[in-house]
Write an enzyme that holds these catalytic residues in place. Structure first.
Site, PDB file in Angstrom:
ATOM      1  N   SER A  35       0.796  -1.226   0.000  1.00  0.00           N
ATOM      2  CA  SER A  35       0.000   0.000   0.000  1.00  0.00           C
ATOM      3  C   SER A  35       0.827   1.273   0.000  1.00  0.00           C
ATOM      4  O   SER A  35       0.366   2.318  -0.460  1.00  0.00           O
ATOM      5  CB  SER A  35      -0.937   0.011   1.216  1.00  0.00           C
ATOM      6  OG  SER A  35      -0.188  -0.079   2.416  1.00  0.00           O
ATOM      7  N   GLU A 224      -7.796  16.097  11.187  1.00  0.00           N
ATOM      8  CA  GLU A 224      -9.100  16.200  11.842  1.00  0.00           C
ATOM      9  C   GLU A 224     -10.225  15.857  10.864  1.00  0.00           C
ATOM     10  O   GLU A 224     -10.010  15.709   9.666  1.00  0.00           O
ATOM     11  CB  GLU A 224      -9.294  17.615  12.393  1.00  0.00           C
ATOM     12  CG  GLU A 224      -8.255  18.048  13.400  1.00  0.00           C
ATOM     13  CD  GLU A 224      -8.256  17.170  14.649  1.00  0.00           C
ATOM     14  OE1 GLU A 224      -9.361  16.753  15.069  1.00  0.00           O
ATOM     15  OE2 GLU A 224      -7.169  16.907  15.198  1.00  0.00           O
ATOM     16  N   HIS A 240       0.494   5.201   6.152  1.00  0.00           N
ATOM     17  CA  HIS A 240       0.189   5.641   4.792  1.00  0.00           C
ATOM     18  C   HIS A 240       0.376   7.146   4.636  1.00  0.00           C
ATOM     19  O   HIS A 240       0.269   7.893   5.602  1.00  0.00           O
ATOM     20  CB  HIS A 240      -1.233   5.227   4.426  1.00  0.00           C
ATOM     21  CG  HIS A 240      -1.441   3.748   4.495  1.00  0.00           C
ATOM     22  ND1 HIS A 240      -2.085   3.141   5.543  1.00  0.00           N
ATOM     23  CD2 HIS A 240      -1.037   2.774   3.649  1.00  0.00           C
ATOM     24  CE1 HIS A 240      -2.083   1.820   5.341  1.00  0.00           C
ATOM     25  NE2 HIS A 240      -1.456   1.577   4.199  1.00  0.00           N
TER      26      HIS A 240
END
Length: 260
Positions: A35, A224, A240
Site C-alpha cells: 500500500s 481532523e 500511509h
C-alpha cells in the site's frame, strides 16, 4: 516501367520499416509492492473515498520527464520515454503478491530493458495477520524469484527496503520498525548482485530531519474530521502517506536511482 514500379514499392517499404525502427521504445518501470507504493487513483471514486491518501508510486511518473532521463541513464541507458506501471497493491506481502497472480501478470509483459522495482516488508512482517505473514527466509526466497525472473526477461531488478513508518521516535529520531526485513532485503541484493535502494534508512533520515510533529501532520494520514469526504471523522494513520508525503518519498527514490 515494371521494374520502376517494383523499385518504387520497395523504396516505400523501406521508408515504412525505417519509420517503425526509428520510433523510440517506451521503457516501462514496474513497481511491485504494498500500500505504501500503490496508486489509489486507479480505484473507483478515489477523490471521494481515498483522497488525500497516496502511495509513492502514484506520484512517481512526474520525475521521468524527457529532460530528467539523463540523470538516471546509469539505469535506463538511452531511453527517450519512460512509463511508470504501478502494480503494487495494499495488504500484499511477497507471498500473496505471487499467489494472486500479480507477479505473473508483470512477468508476462516484461521486455528487455524494462525495470522492476520491488518494495515489500510491511505485510510480510505482520505475524498477527497470518494471511499475509512471510518469515524472513520466505521473504528472501520470493525476492530471489522476482529478481531471477526479471533477469530472465532481460529486465533490470532493483530491490528497495521497506519505507519507514512514523514510529518509533526516540530522542528526536525515527527508528526502524521493520525488524530484520530491511537487512534481509539487503542480504538478497548483495547475494545476487542487484541494485539496492535502502529506502528504510533514507526515509528515516529524511523524516528525522523534518521532525516528528511536521512529519505527522504533513506527510502521514493524520488530520481532523470534515476535511476530506472519504474521512468525515478524520484519520490517525502513521503508515500511509498524504500527497505531500508520497511526493517526498518518490523524490527520495528518484535521487537514490541517480546514485545507483
Amino acid at each position: 516501367m515494371k521494374n520502376y514500379k517494383i523499385a518504387a514499392i520497395a523504396f516505400l517499404g523501406i521508408l515504412v520499416l525505417s519509420a517503425f525502427s526509428f520510433k523510440s521504445k517506451v521503457t516501462t518501470i514496474y513497481l511491485i509492492g504494498d500500500s505504501t507504493v500503490a496508486d489509489y487513483s486507479l480505484e473507483k471514486d478515489y477523490e471521494s473515498k481515498r483522497f488525500p491518501q497516496v502511495g509513492w508510486g502514484q506520484v512517481f511518473q512526474p520525475f521521468f520527464q524527457k529532460d530528467s532521463l539523463k540523470l538516471v541513464k546509469n539505469i535506463l541507458g538511452t531511453a527517450k520515454e519512460v512509463k511508470i506501471e504501478d502494480r503494487a497493491k495494499g495488504g500484499r506481502s511477497t507471498r500473496t503478491f505471487f499467489q494472486e497472480g500479480r507477479w505473473a501478470a508483470v512477468y508476462k509483459t516484461l521486455q528487455k530493458g524494462d525495470v522492476v522495482m520491488m518494495q515489500f516488508g510491511h505485510n510480510d512482517s505482520s505475524e498477527e495477520k497470518t494471511e499475509r505473514y512471510v518469515n524472513i527466509e520466505g521473504y528472501k526466497e520470493f525476492l530471489r524469484l522476482f529478481i531471477n525472473q526479471t533477469r530472465e526477461k532481460g529486465a533490470i531488478p532493483i530491490v528497495l527496503t521497506p519505507v519507514a513508518r512514523n514510529y518509533p521516535w526516540k530522542d528526536g529520531k525515527l527508528s526502524n520498525v521493520h525488524g530484520e526485513y530491511p537487512q534481509a532485503a539487503k542480504d538478497v541484493a548483495k547475494e545476487l548482485n542487484v541494485k539496492l535502494i535502502d529506502l528504510n534508512e533514507l526515509s528515516m533520515e529524511f523524516f528525522s530531519s523534518k521532525g516528528k510533529d511536521y512529519v505527522t501532520q504533513n506527510y502521514f494520514m493524520n488530520f481532523e474530521g470534515n476535511l476530506y469526504p472519504g474521512f468525515p471523522t478524520g484519520q490517525k494513520d502513521n503508515t500511509h502517506f498524504q500527497t505531500a508525503g508520497g511526493k517526498e518519498v518518490a523524490r527520495l527514490v528518484f535521487k537514490a536511482m541517480k546514485r545507483l
